[in-house]
Design an enzyme around this catalytic site. Structure first.
Site, PDB file in Angstrom:
ATOM      1  N   GLU A  21      14.484  13.171  20.810  1.00 57.41           N
ATOM      2  CA  GLU A  21      13.786  13.598  22.029  1.00 57.41           C
ATOM      3  C   GLU A  21      12.293  13.780  21.773  1.00 57.41           C
ATOM      4  OE1 GLU A  21      16.888  16.187  24.557  1.00 57.41           O
ATOM      5  OE2 GLU A  21      16.579  16.916  22.499  1.00 57.41           O
ATOM      6  N   LYS A  98      15.460  18.401  33.288  1.00 53.21           N
ATOM      7  CA  LYS A  98      15.431  17.235  32.403  1.00 53.21           C
ATOM      8  C   LYS A  98      16.335  16.199  33.055  1.00 53.21           C
ATOM      9  CE  LYS A  98      15.363  17.147  27.838  1.00 53.21           C
ATOM     10  NZ  LYS A  98      15.739  17.256  26.412  1.00 53.21           N
TER      11      LYS A  98
END
Length: 128
Positions: A21, A98
């Site tokens: 990420e 997200k």
């Protein structure tokens, strides 16, 4: 009192606990709601008598650009900056989403929601 809402602020940021990420990033959506007194600006029609949503958007974008492992941490930084930098704001509610999180399933998004009210004692000091 009144409300100003910024909805669907979109960023590409690098938050998350996974090393991937931090490298590849992800799409995020931020929804922001603040409470303030809108009566003065409704009367005067002057930007100086209200909270400028350009400033709100700028704070969100700047804080979303700083990597964090947890969305809660980013949201708290945004809340803290808004309450400390924008004197007329009395309450902040934020949702950070997200989009398409890497959680091994077909999930559109994961959202955290936080809110904080400015301490009334602090407000009295700032207003003097």
């Amino acid at each position: 009192m009144g409300t100003i809402k910024l909805t669907n602020i979109r960023t590409y940021s690098y938050h998350g606990c996974l090393e991937e990420e931090a490298k590849i990033g992800s799409d995020y959506r931020v929804d922001l709601l603040i409470k303030t007194n809108l009566k003065p600006s409704a009367h005067t029609d002057e930007l100086t008598d209200t909270v400028d949503y350009v400033d709100l958007n700028r704070i969100v974008i700047e804080e979303m650009a700083i990597r964090a492992k947890l969305l809660e941490h980013v949201a708290q930084r945004i809340i803290n900056r808004i309450l400390s930098e924008l004197i007329m704001v009395t309450k902040v509610k934020i949702e950070v989403t997200k989009l398409n999180p890497p959680i091994g399933g077909d999930v559109e998004g994961v959202t955290i929601c936080m809110k904080k009210k400015k301490n009334s004692f602090f407000r009295l000091i700032k207003e003097k």
